[in-house]
Scaffold this motif. Structure first.
Motif, PDB file in Angstrom:
ATOM      1  N   UNK A   1       0.815  -1.212   0.000  1.00  0.00           N
ATOM      2  CA  UNK A   1       0.000   0.000   0.000  1.00  0.00           C
ATOM      3  C   UNK A   1       0.851   1.265   0.000  1.00  0.00           C
ATOM      4  N   UNK A   2       2.003   1.212   0.633  1.00  0.00           N
ATOM      5  CA  UNK A   2       2.888   2.376   0.653  1.00  0.00           C
ATOM      6  C   UNK A   2       3.315   2.746  -0.763  1.00  0.00           C
ATOM      7  N   UNK A   3       3.644   1.732  -1.564  1.00  0.00           N
ATOM      8  CA  UNK A   3       4.229   1.964  -2.883  1.00  0.00           C
ATOM      9  C   UNK A   3       3.191   2.005  -4.010  1.00  0.00           C
ATOM     10  N   UNK A   4       2.078   1.307  -3.841  1.00  0.00           N
ATOM     11  CA  UNK A   4       1.072   1.310  -4.898  1.00  0.00           C
ATOM     12  C   UNK A   4      -0.003   2.377  -4.691  1.00  0.00           C
ATOM     13  N   UNK A   5      -0.101   2.911  -3.460  1.00  0.00           N
ATOM     14  CA  UNK A   5      -1.134   3.914  -3.199  1.00  0.00           C
ATOM     15  C   UNK A   5      -0.607   5.120  -2.416  1.00  0.00           C
ATOM     16  N   UNK A   6       0.109   4.885  -1.306  1.00  0.00           N
ATOM     17  CA  UNK A   6       0.533   5.980  -0.433  1.00  0.00           C
ATOM     18  C   UNK A   6       1.420   7.009  -1.120  1.00  0.00           C
ATOM     19  N   UNK A   7       2.573   6.571  -1.626  1.00  0.00           N
ATOM     20  CA  UNK A   7       3.489   7.485  -2.314  1.00  0.00           C
ATOM     21  C   UNK A   7       2.843   8.074  -3.564  1.00  0.00           C
ATOM     22  N   UNK A   8       2.181   7.279  -4.400  1.00  0.00           N
ATOM     23  CA  UNK A   8       1.528   7.857  -5.580  1.00  0.00           C
ATOM     24  C   UNK A   8       0.491   8.936  -5.250  1.00  0.00           C
ATOM     25  N   UNK A   9      -0.257   8.784  -4.161  1.00  0.00           N
ATOM     26  CA  UNK A   9      -1.233   9.813  -3.776  1.00  0.00           C
ATOM     27  C   UNK A   9      -0.523  11.125  -3.441  1.00  0.00           C
ATOM     28  N   UNK A  10       0.564  11.036  -2.690  1.00  0.00           N
ATOM     29  CA  UNK A  10       1.328  12.242  -2.343  1.00  0.00           C
ATOM     30  C   UNK A  10       1.921  12.885  -3.594  1.00  0.00           C
ATOM     31  N   UNK A  11       2.471  12.064  -4.478  1.00  0.00           N
ATOM     32  CA  UNK A  11       3.066  12.582  -5.721  1.00  0.00           C
ATOM     33  C   UNK A  11       1.989  13.186  -6.608  1.00  0.00           C
ATOM     34  N   UNK A  12       0.828  12.543  -6.679  1.00  0.00           N
ATOM     35  CA  UNK A  12      -0.268  13.061  -7.497  1.00  0.00           C
ATOM     36  C   UNK A  12      -0.775  14.392  -6.950  1.00  0.00           C
ATOM     37  N   UNK A  13      -0.862  14.512  -5.638  1.00  0.00           N
ATOM     38  CA  UNK A  13      -1.269  15.777  -5.015  1.00  0.00           C
ATOM     39  C   UNK A  13      -0.275  16.876  -5.357  1.00  0.00           C
ATOM     40  N   UNK A  14       1.008  16.551  -5.288  1.00  0.00           N
ATOM     41  CA  UNK A  14       2.060  17.508  -5.650  1.00  0.00           C
ATOM     42  C   UNK A  14       1.942  17.915  -7.110  1.00  0.00           C
ATOM     43  N   UNK A  15       1.642  16.933  -7.956  1.00  0.00           N
ATOM     44  CA  UNK A  15       1.471  17.196  -9.387  1.00  0.00           C
ATOM     45  C   UNK A  15       0.354  18.220  -9.631  1.00  0.00           C
ATOM     46  N   UNK A  16      -0.794  18.026  -8.970  1.00  0.00           N
ATOM     47  CA  UNK A  16      -1.915  18.945  -9.157  1.00  0.00           C
ATOM     48  C   UNK A  16      -1.599  20.331  -8.596  1.00  0.00           C
ATOM     49  N   UNK A  17      -0.935  20.372  -7.446  1.00  0.00           N
ATOM     50  CA  UNK A  17      -0.579  21.663  -6.848  1.00  0.00           C
ATOM     51  C   UNK A  17       0.377  22.443  -7.750  1.00  0.00           C
ATOM     52  N   UNK A  18       1.375  21.771  -8.276  1.00  0.00           N
ATOM     53  CA  UNK A  18       2.326  22.429  -9.182  1.00  0.00           C
ATOM     54  C   UNK A  18       1.640  22.875 -10.465  1.00  0.00           C
ATOM     55  N   UNK A  19       0.696  22.056 -10.905  1.00  0.00           N
ATOM     56  CA  UNK A  19      -0.033  22.399 -12.133  1.00  0.00           C
ATOM     57  C   UNK A  19      -0.894  23.643 -11.920  1.00  0.00           C
ATOM     58  N   UNK A  20      -1.536  23.728 -10.744  1.00  0.00           N
ATOM     59  CA  UNK A  20      -2.374  24.889 -10.425  1.00  0.00           C
ATOM     60  C   UNK A  20      -1.531  26.149 -10.263  1.00  0.00           C
ATOM     61  N   UNK A  21      -0.420  26.021  -9.542  1.00  0.00           N
ATOM     62  CA  UNK A  21       0.427  27.184  -9.259  1.00  0.00           C
ATOM     63  C   UNK A  21       1.119  27.704 -10.516  1.00  0.00           C
ATOM     64  N   UNK A  22       1.660  26.773 -11.311  1.00  0.00           N
ATOM     65  CA  UNK A  22       2.429  27.192 -12.486  1.00  0.00           C
ATOM     66  C   UNK A  22       1.587  27.367 -13.740  1.00  0.00           C
ATOM     67  N   UNK A  23       0.444  26.684 -13.775  1.00  0.00           N
ATOM     68  CA  UNK A  23      -0.397  26.761 -14.969  1.00  0.00           C
ATOM     69  C   UNK A  23       0.117  25.904 -16.105  1.00  0.00           C
ATOM     70  N   UNK A  24       1.152  25.103 -15.853  1.00  0.00           N
ATOM     71  CA  UNK A  24       1.697  24.254 -16.906  1.00  0.00           C
ATOM     72  C   UNK A  24       0.832  23.012 -17.094  1.00  0.00           C
ATOM     73  N   UNK A  25       0.778  22.534 -18.327  1.00  0.00           N
ATOM     74  CA  UNK A  25      -0.002  21.324 -18.626  1.00  0.00           C
ATOM     75  C   UNK A  25       0.905  20.150 -19.013  1.00  0.00           C
ATOM     76  N   UNK A  26       2.169  20.458 -19.372  1.00  0.00           N
ATOM     77  CA  UNK A  26       3.089  19.392 -19.766  1.00  0.00           C
ATOM     78  C   UNK A  26       4.332  19.458 -18.904  1.00  0.00           C
ATOM     79  N   UNK A  27       4.431  18.525 -17.953  1.00  0.00           N
ATOM     80  CA  UNK A  27       5.582  18.500 -17.057  1.00  0.00           C
ATOM     81  C   UNK A  27       6.722  17.637 -17.588  1.00  0.00           C
ATOM     82  N   UNK A  28       6.486  16.919 -18.676  1.00  0.00           N
ATOM     83  CA  UNK A  28       7.520  16.050 -19.194  1.00  0.00           C
ATOM     84  C   UNK A  28       8.697  16.840 -19.759  1.00  0.00           C
ATOM     85  N   UNK A  29       8.482  18.122 -20.020  1.00  0.00           N
ATOM     86  CA  UNK A  29       9.544  18.972 -20.552  1.00  0.00           C
ATOM     87  C   UNK A  29      10.193  19.834 -19.494  1.00  0.00           C
ATOM     88  N   UNK A  30       9.848  19.572 -18.224  1.00  0.00           N
ATOM     89  CA  UNK A  30      10.379  20.380 -17.142  1.00  0.00           C
ATOM     90  C   UNK A  30      11.881  20.131 -16.943  1.00  0.00           C
TER      91      UNK A  30
END
Length: 367
Positions: free
Chosen positions: A338-367
């Motif tokens: 659960x730590x690796x299949x759900x816990x860490x991914x949830x935290x990373x996904x939350x970070x992803x959305x926060x960065x997306x909202x703050x920066x307005x970027x839609x493509x992070x693969x070029x970061x």
């Protein structure tokens, strides 16, 4: 220099993930009461919830492994630290699977053989598979998985005349609503193949969708888990199935054809060998890929011997090869998963959305 990943087909990945999970069910399954079959079916409804964060991230970063997009979302150093944790996770699961295999196969086939010899021979075989690469591992799964699944179905059909399906009655008499759901959730949490899939996504050709691949793998695993569990319980009875060290093996040992063709259990022993070798090979392969991507290396094959050495020493220098220890650890595997299949991914996904909202970027693969 970026390591070029091998390409495999969606079907090969489906068969590989399915075979890996079924190999564990063949070796280890705990019968708690006559309602175990219900938990297997109900687990299908919990699995999408647990896998949703990683599936979403894999879709957003379809050309990258989880190791690569962790550094993009979480930052260089945190991402690398998380990548190291995932590498340790792959190695840890490989050690557990190797120990489980040793505890089952040694008493049956090699009672006088020392543990270090069994472990060494298994790791040499797996190391060769890692050396040949992902394409060879998936091709082996494509070749052997249908045969093993056919053998499982064959065993079930042969034993139908001797099964007593009354063992499943009364349904839900010994299971409360909370207990049955907890066990179903626990069963879903055992399917750590979603983490494996998150590493394989960029290697899948023909634009195979991770959600579709996981869906079909989960269906195959559930169907054949039931084909293993239901006949075993109906053939042995609940009391014996609960007490026996390896109930499925005991179940197939009592099968005979026309009273003169006996000892056909060698087929399932062969399935154990093939399934565990493929799974451990895959986990070792993912470990080498992870290290390469974390530290920016250009060659993965030089890591094979160090990885095998780590597993060999860890297995022999700990108590993990003892049956009491490894089977106790198996009880805690869902919580570690659960730590690796759900816990860490949830935290990373939350970070992803926060960065997306703050920066307005839609493509992070070029970061």
């Amino acid at each position: 220099m970026t390591l070029k990943l091998e390409k495999v087909s969606p079907l090969q990945v489906i068969l590989l993930l399915s075979f890996n999970r079924i190999a564990i069910v063949l070796l280890w399954f705990k019968f708690f009461n006559q309602d175990v079959w219900i938990t297997e079916i109900l687990a299908l409804f919990y699995l999408p919830l647990l896998c949703a964060p990683l599936l979403f991230l894999s879709k957003q970063f379809a050309q990258l492994t989880i190791i690569e997009y962790l550094t993009i979302i979480a930052g260089k150093w945190i991402g690398k630290a998380l990548g190291v944790l995932y590498t340790v996770f792959f190695l840890f699961i490989a050690i557990i699977d190797l120990s489980l295999f040793d505890n089952i196969i040694k008493p049956i086939n090699f009672p006088e053989t020392p543990d270090y010899a069994i472990i060494a021979l298994a790791l040499i075989t797996c190391g060769y598979g890692v050396f040949k690469g992902l394409e060879v591992i998936t091709r082996a799964a494509e070749l052997f998985a249908p045969q093993v699944l056919a053998v499982i179905a064959f065993y079930a059909v042969l034993q139908i005349p001797d099964m007593d399906f009354r063992v499943f009655l009364p349904i839900l008499a010994d299971s409360s609503f909370s207990e049955i759901n907890f066990r179903a959730f626990n069963t879903a949490a055992r399917m750590n193949e979603i983490v494996v899939l998150a590493m394989l996504v960029p290697s899948i050709s023909k634009k195979g969708k991770p959600t579709t691949i996981l869906f079909w793998a989960a269906i195959i695993v559930t169907v054949f888990s039931l084909i293993i569990i239901v006949p075993t319980l109906a053939g042995l009875g609940l009391d014996l199935a609960k007490k026996t060290f390896d109930p499925y093996y005991l179940f197939i040992k009592q099968i005979s054809i026309y009273d003169f063709i006996t000892r056909i259990e060698f087929l399932i022993v062969a399935a154990w060998n093939i399934g565990m070798f493929l799974k451990i090979s895959l986990l070792l392969y993912l470990s080498t890929i992870s290290i390469v991507q974390i530290f920016g290396l250009s060659r993965r094959k030089v890591l094979i011997i160090p990885m095998i050495t780590i597993i060999f020493i860890a297995a022999l220098k700990s108590n993990i090869l003892t049956s009491v220890v490894v089977f106790n650890i198996m009880e805690y595997i869902p919580y570690i998963n659960l730590i690796f299949m759900f816990g860490i991914p949830v935290i990373v996904l939350t970070t992803f959305f926060l960065k997306k909202i703050i920066s307005g970027k839609t493509d992070f693969t070029k970061a």
